[in-house]
Design a protein around this motif. Structure first.
Motif, PDB file in Angstrom:
ATOM      1  N   ALA A   1       4.141   8.589  -1.155  1.00  0.00           N
ATOM      2  CA  ALA A   1       3.291   7.397  -1.072  1.00  0.00           C
ATOM      3  C   ALA A   1       1.894   7.759  -0.591  1.00  0.00           C
ATOM      4  N   ALA A   2       1.802   8.738   0.329  1.00  0.00           N
ATOM      5  CA  ALA A   2       0.488   9.166   0.807  1.00  0.00           C
ATOM      6  C   ALA A   2      -0.332   9.778  -0.324  1.00  0.00           C
ATOM      7  N   GLY A   3       0.350  10.534  -1.212  1.00  0.00           N
ATOM      8  CA  GLY A   3      -0.353  11.103  -2.362  1.00  0.00           C
ATOM      9  C   GLY A   3      -0.855  10.036  -3.316  1.00  0.00           C
ATOM     10  N   LEU A   4      -0.051   8.984  -3.498  1.00  0.00           N
ATOM     11  CA  LEU A   4      -0.474   7.881  -4.368  1.00  0.00           C
ATOM     12  C   LEU A   4      -1.631   7.107  -3.752  1.00  0.00           C
ATOM     13  N   LYS A   5      -1.592   6.970  -2.432  1.00  0.00           N
ATOM     14  CA  LYS A   5      -2.661   6.240  -1.764  1.00  0.00           C
ATOM     15  C   LYS A   5      -4.004   6.920  -1.952  1.00  0.00           C
ATOM     16  N   GLU A   6      -3.997   8.251  -1.985  1.00  0.00           N
ATOM     17  CA  GLU A   6      -5.236   8.992  -2.224  1.00  0.00           C
ATOM     18  C   GLU A   6      -5.783   8.726  -3.622  1.00  0.00           C
ATOM     19  N   LYS A   7      -4.889   8.322  -4.518  1.00  0.00           N
ATOM     20  CA  LYS A   7      -5.299   7.984  -5.889  1.00  0.00           C
ATOM     21  C   LYS A   7      -5.508   6.480  -6.059  1.00  0.00           C
ATOM     22  N   LYS A   8      -5.668   5.775  -4.930  1.00  0.00           N
ATOM     23  CA  LYS A   8      -5.924   4.338  -4.906  1.00  0.00           C
ATOM     24  C   LYS A   8      -4.750   3.525  -5.439  1.00  0.00           C
ATOM     25  N   LYS A   9      -3.535   4.057  -5.280  1.00  0.00           N
ATOM     26  CA  LYS A   9      -2.323   3.344  -5.698  1.00  0.00           C
ATOM     27  C   LYS A   9      -1.470   3.094  -4.461  1.00  0.00           C
ATOM     28  N   LYS A  10      -1.584   1.888  -3.943  1.00  0.00           N
ATOM     29  CA  LYS A  10      -0.871   1.536  -2.731  1.00  0.00           C
ATOM     30  C   LYS A  10       0.401   0.775  -3.076  1.00  0.00           C
ATOM     31  N   LEU A  11       1.505   1.154  -2.442  1.00  0.00           N
ATOM     32  CA  LEU A  11       2.800   0.531  -2.728  1.00  0.00           C
ATOM     33  C   LEU A  11       3.101  -0.561  -1.718  1.00  0.00           C
ATOM     34  N   ASP A  12       3.735  -1.643  -2.194  1.00  0.00           N
ATOM     35  CA  ASP A  12       4.169  -2.674  -1.260  1.00  0.00           C
ATOM     36  C   ASP A  12       5.562  -2.333  -0.734  1.00  0.00           C
ATOM     37  N   SER A  13       6.082  -3.175   0.157  1.00  0.00           N
ATOM     38  CA  SER A  13       7.368  -2.872   0.804  1.00  0.00           C
ATOM     39  C   SER A  13       8.513  -2.812  -0.207  1.00  0.00           C
ATOM     40  N   TRP A  14       8.466  -3.660  -1.223  1.00  0.00           N
ATOM     41  CA  TRP A  14       9.519  -3.651  -2.252  1.00  0.00           C
ATOM     42  C   TRP A  14       9.517  -2.332  -3.013  1.00  0.00           C
ATOM     43  N   GLN A  15       8.325  -1.856  -3.375  1.00  0.00           N
ATOM     44  CA  GLN A  15       8.226  -0.588  -4.088  1.00  0.00           C
ATOM     45  C   GLN A  15       8.619   0.591  -3.203  1.00  0.00           C
ATOM     46  N   MET A  16       8.304   0.499  -1.898  1.00  0.00           N
ATOM     47  CA  MET A  16       8.680   1.579  -0.987  1.00  0.00           C
ATOM     48  C   MET A  16      10.197   1.711  -0.890  1.00  0.00           C
ATOM     49  N   ARG A  17      10.893   0.588  -0.878  1.00  0.00           N
ATOM     50  CA  ARG A  17      12.359   0.661  -0.829  1.00  0.00           C
ATOM     51  C   ARG A  17      12.901   1.342  -2.080  1.00  0.00           C
ATOM     52  N   GLY A  18      12.319   1.020  -3.213  1.00  0.00           N
ATOM     53  CA  GLY A  18      12.732   1.677  -4.445  1.00  0.00           C
ATOM     54  C   GLY A  18      12.397   3.156  -4.441  1.00  0.00           C
TER      55      GLY A  18
END
Length: 604
Positions: free
Chosen positions: A277-294
């Protein structure tokens, strides 16, 4: 039940439940062990799909509304159950987490909550019918019972699980309250003939069964065997010593038990998901809690594939998008083996010295209430603390000479090699020789397997490990001294059951009298220690707060005694054949006795 055809071992695990059994009604040489098999557990794996698996994932999905009558969620043996257990529960519950119950076993030993109150699922405000940790454990065992009766008992009542001898495993670190509640959950499920066995011992029994008569060729007098059990939700350590018996044969004795550590494979999955998720955040792709569970769910699959030893360099991980453009918004990434090794080995199994202490919890003023997860995820540091706290006569840490691995995390050769590397460095530093790995039977199935073996050994057909209580138990007693203004009356710790007291044994303290308060509400504070092995029944310890003795629970009760306030008593204690603890206060002047139940409420 002595005449039962099957001896059944049940590993009621934090993340998976496994059942193994031995059929005594088979032709075999006298005094030889019956073959042990793993029960294939039927369960829902998808809506309308029932498969048989080696293990039942220890997850419960709470049905509501139309799901209660849906044919797609019905089992062959029951159409009315309000919960579904197993693989479907785990997969569907990940999508609807407010209806998912997980880690019921960890809640069962959580001293900070009322384990018989309906509190699960924990983090949900939804208006659904919650279960207590005891009820959740009962639901898992009920599924096992019904599945067994449907598959094996058929029309034979004598083969029904409730009519068989059941050997149910618990962590060695489970205290007396957690053990009693485990037995209560089994009784609620209709399983009455229950004997508890510690999981590390069961794993060792599985190895003995696999080795046959040759097990004595793999260990020798003086060996100290570490059982390192790291599963999905917990880590447990035990030490088993190999001694020479009176007849010259080798004997086994469990001499040390670690604390119940809430850190394991689930923590690894979470760490990997945050890494991606940290790698995606650097690419401006932030996950919500539902996506984090997945993502956590996907990371578990990726971890298992990459650590399988199949030389896979990376494994694809998919994160579903949100909203109307679900497919269009799907994110595809990959978890590389070198990243996984860095996160897992450096974060959870770092190289460390034997004197290191696990990191303590942060000083944040407010914390979420829930399971008591470990503040330090580094399992090797917890292992260092466990081993260094158990010393020989010269005050040196008793270092193991051999290790048996168990638990799903230990399927990874990379992780086993790292732990062996760390253990070897401690041996080398202390100048105490080498350490060797003893081959495990199966990292997922050996506990249930060993429980079934133990059931046969208990009848005289195999080797038994001497064990008994994995910790010493104490009761706080108020000191007899003049009152001092502004100072509470100090308490002392009375040892009511020492470490190693064996199942079926009885002890009593008659040399000293105590005053038992009756006729009014009072508290009995119970404490434990996993390191004080020299205390005996009746020992009294001053300044116990500084003596490695910890609070366990507080019993609030009112004992009967008409017209009396204080009754002079002695006490007696029994470790039942089931593996639970009974304490009785005994009147000096007549035959009255008062039993104290341990499973009351958490310590304030």
């Amino acid at each position: 039940m002595k005449d039962a055809r099957y001896i059944v071992g049940i590993d009621l695990g934090t993340t998976n439940t496994v059942v193994a059994y031995a059929d005594l009604d088979t032709d075999r040489p006298a005094k030889s062990m019956a073959e042990i098999k793993v029960f294939q557990i039927p369960q829902l794996t998808d809506a309308g799909v029932i498969d048989k698996k080696d293990a039942l994932p220890s997850f419960l999905y709470i049905k509501e509304g139309h799901e209660l009558s849906s044919d797609a969620l019905k089992l062959p043996w029951d159409e009315t159950t309000p919960v579904t257990a197993g693989e479907f529960a785990r997969e569907r519950g990940a999508e609807v987490p407010h209806k998912l119950i997980s880690s019921a076993k960890s809640w069962l030993c959580n001293q900070a909550v009322d384990r018989e109150s309906s509190i699960l699922p924990w983090e949900t405000s939804a208006l659904i019918d919650k279960l207590s940790p005891v009820q959740a454990s009962c639901a898992l065992l009920s599924h096992i019972k019904d599945a067994w009766n449907h598959e094996i008992a058929k029309d034979s009542d004598s083969l029904r699980l409730e009519n068989l001898a059941i050997y149910l495993t618990v962590p060695a670190s489970f205290d007396a309250v957690a053990r009693e509640l485990t037995v209560k959950a089994a009784h609620m499920a209709g399983l009455q003939d229950i004997i508890l066995i510690e999981e590390p011992q069961a794993a060792f029994y599985a190895w003995i069964d696999k080795s046959g008569d040759g097990w004595r060729d793999n260990v020798e007098k003086g060996d100290l065997v570490l059982v390192c059990d790291i599963g999905g939700g917990t880590s447990d350590f035990s030490l088993i010593e190999v001694n020479e018996g009176k007849d010259g044969f080798l004997e086994l004795e469990r001499v040390a038990v670690g604390k119940h550590l809430l850190v394991g494979g689930d923590n690894i999955d979470l760490a990997l998901s945050y890494f991606l998720a940290a790698g995606l955040k650097e690419k401006k792709k932030k996950l919500d809690s539902w996506q984090m569970r997945g993502l956590v769910h996907s990371c578990r699959k990726a971890k298992e594939k990459l650590l399988s030893g199949d030389d896979i360099e990376e494994y694809p991980v998919t994160v579903l998008g949100r909203g109307s453009g679900l497919i269009k918004g799907t994110i595809k990434i990959a978890l590389a083996i070198e990243d996984l090794q860095k996160v897992v080995l450096d974060g959870f199994f770092p190289v460390c010295n034997l004197e290191v202490e696990p990191a303590s919890a942060s000083s944040t003023g407010m914390k979420e209430f829930g399971l008591a997860y470990e503040a330090d995820p580094a399992i090797t540091r917890h292992l260092a603390k466990f081993i260094s706290s158990h010393k020989d006569d010269k005050g040196r840490p008793k270092l193991p000479t051999a290790v048996v691995f168990n638990g799903g995390v230990m399927k990874s050769a990379i992780i086993r090699e790292r732990i062996m590397e760390v253990l070897a460095s401690w041996q080398e530093f202390a100048g105490q020789g080498t350490i060797r790995e003893i081959d495990a039977v199966d990292f997922d199935l050996s506990v249930a397997w060993g429980a079934s073996y133990y059931g046969q050994a208990a009848r005289g057909d195999g080797i038994k490990i001497r064990g008994g209580l994995g910790m010493s138990y104490y009761m706080a007693i108020e000191a007899s001294m003049p009152a001092v203004p502004g100072m509470p009356m100090p308490t002392r710790a009375l040892c009511i059951a020492p470490f190693g007291m064996e199942e079926g044994s009885h002890a009593e303290s008659r040399d000293r009298l105590f005053n038992l308060v009756v006729g009014e509400k009072v508290n009995f504070d119970i404490m434990t220690s996993s390191t004080r092995h020299e205390d005996s029944v009746g020992s009294v310890i001053d300044n116990w707060e500084d003596m490695d003795i910890e609070d366990l629970t507080s019993i609030e009760t009112q004992l009967d005694g008409e017209g009396e306030n204080f009754i002079p008593v002695t006490f007696e204690v029994k470790v039942t054949e089931v593996g639970t603890l009974e304490f009785w206060a005994c009147s000096r002047d007549d035959d009255r006795k008062w039993r104290l139940e341990l499973n009351i409420r958490p310590k304030d």
